[in-house]
Design a protein around this motif. Sequence first.
Motif, short mmCIF file in Angstrom:
data_model
loop_
_atom_site.label_atom_id
_atom_site.label_comp_id
_atom_site.label_asym_id
_atom_site.label_seq_id
_atom_site.Cartn_x
_atom_site.Cartn_y
_atom_site.Cartn_z
N LYS A 1 11.43 85.29 14.62
CA LYS A 1 12.59 86.06 14.13
C LYS A 1 12.96 87.09 15.19
O LYS A 1 12.11 87.86 15.65
CB LYS A 1 12.21 86.78 12.84
N THR A 2 14.23 87.10 15.59
CA THR A 2 14.67 88.06 16.61
C THR A 2 14.70 89.47 16.00
O THR A 2 14.94 89.61 14.79
CB THR A 2 16.07 87.71 17.12
N PRO A 3 14.49 90.50 16.83
CA PRO A 3 14.60 91.86 16.30
C PRO A 3 16.03 92.08 15.77
O PRO A 3 16.97 91.51 16.32
CB PRO A 3 14.35 92.75 17.53
N PRO A 4 16.20 92.90 14.69
CA PRO A 4 17.53 93.10 14.10
C PRO A 4 18.59 93.45 15.15
O PRO A 4 18.35 94.30 16.00
CB PRO A 4 17.32 94.26 13.13
N GLY A 5 19.72 92.75 15.10
CA GLY A 5 20.84 93.04 16.00
C GLY A 5 20.69 92.50 17.41
O GLY A 5 21.54 92.71 18.27
N GLU A 6 19.59 91.81 17.68
CA GLU A 6 19.38 91.29 19.04
C GLU A 6 19.36 89.77 19.06
O GLU A 6 19.06 89.13 18.07
CB GLU A 6 18.02 91.77 19.58
N ARG B 1 26.51 89.19 14.78
CA ARG B 1 25.98 90.46 15.34
C ARG B 1 27.11 91.49 15.48
O ARG B 1 26.91 92.67 15.21
CB ARG B 1 25.32 90.20 16.71
N GLY C 1 27.67 93.29 12.52
CA GLY C 1 26.58 94.21 12.19
C GLY C 1 25.51 93.65 11.26
O GLY C 1 24.71 94.40 10.72
N TYR C 2 25.49 92.31 11.06
CA TYR C 2 24.44 91.73 10.21
C TYR C 2 23.09 91.81 10.93
O TYR C 2 23.01 91.51 12.11
CB TYR C 2 24.77 90.27 9.87
N LYS C 3 22.08 92.21 10.19
CA LYS C 3 20.77 92.43 10.81
C LYS C 3 20.17 91.14 11.36
O LYS C 3 19.82 91.05 12.52
CB LYS C 3 19.81 93.06 9.80
N PHE C 4 20.01 90.14 10.48
CA PHE C 4 19.49 88.86 10.97
C PHE C 4 20.67 87.92 11.07
O PHE C 4 21.00 87.18 10.14
CB PHE C 4 18.37 88.34 10.06
N ALA C 5 21.34 88.05 12.22
CA ALA C 5 22.65 87.41 12.40
C ALA C 5 22.53 85.92 12.67
O ALA C 5 21.87 85.51 13.63
CB ALA C 5 23.37 88.09 13.56
#
Length: 348
Positions: free
Chosen positions: A34-39, A192, A195-199
């Motif tokens: 899982k990628t870090p939120p927003g990345e 992203r 602004g979705y966290k887990f985009a």
Amino acid sequence: MKILGIESTAHTFGVGVYDSTKNKILANEKAYYKTPPGEGIIPRKAAEHHAKNAAQTISLALKKAKIKMKNIGAIAYSAGPGLGPCLQTGATAASFLAQKYDLPLLPANHAHAHIEVGKAICKFSDPLILYVSGGNTQIIIEQKKPEKENAGKSFRAAKKGKKFLAGKEGGYLVLGETLDIGVGNLFDSFARELGYKFAHGGILAKKAAETEKFHLMPYTVKGMNFAFSGLFTYAKSQIGKMDEAQICNSFMKTAFCELCEASERALMLTGKKEVLVCGGVAQNKQLMKMMQIMAKSHGAKAGTCENEYNADNGAMISLLGARLLKEGKAIDAKKAWIEQKWRVDMVM
Ligand code: FE2
């Protein structure tokens, strides 16, 4: 024979087991980075995740298949295209197992594996293929005409001789493709921006389903090729001005209209009767609905496989491994290679 397949091109470390005698997938286990939120994905971190989860995912797949390593007859792995550090981790694990258990080692092309599993599950024999994933979006056909000069050559040798567009029997031809980014990455990047966290595309699809309101956005189809940067820039400029659900609906449908038009051109050119949609974005129900309408209007049938085989997975690698073994494509277990830009039309 039972073949173990390892997938590690990007987010997923997947391990599948395919029984070629019974023509049955016995296991399809996954560990997901899982990628870090927003990345977006950081290749080195994803590779670290894969290395950490490799042994456990392999054990889980064997347990699910109710077999032990001694029952495995060959090892296949994703050799490309993909992210270098991630591919290397899968190749190392596969090479280690092949050496330890003295098994044939089979480098598999990731796109080729998506196509093989899709064909097998949909029972398609000669489809037009729309391959839609994060990094790749291509319209593909399988070539039937043998090219004697390339027969038996490795893709590297063929690449050196610049013969990789005209493959031997079983080779693929890309009729059209994205001129900028893959449709999966397009959706992830836009999620992203919102602004979705887990985009990811699934979140956009959910938002898009809240409305039927559609606003035509910049649309680029050139022959059987297509591009998305104009669409992305425009949709981004509408954030805060247009209703968010309407932006998502218009953005996704415009991208899918481009794919449908380019595929329709390819379908009319080739006269195929089957359209296989495969890769991560084939999980999108709206895309499938649109492709089915398009195919039906030309007397063809569009299909895809279950989500677990459209997302990256080890089962498709093991299934392709059976074909590669039959074709004599095993390599020296000590010489596992990867190729980050191994296009499907370079598969020989
Ligand atoms: Fe994939």
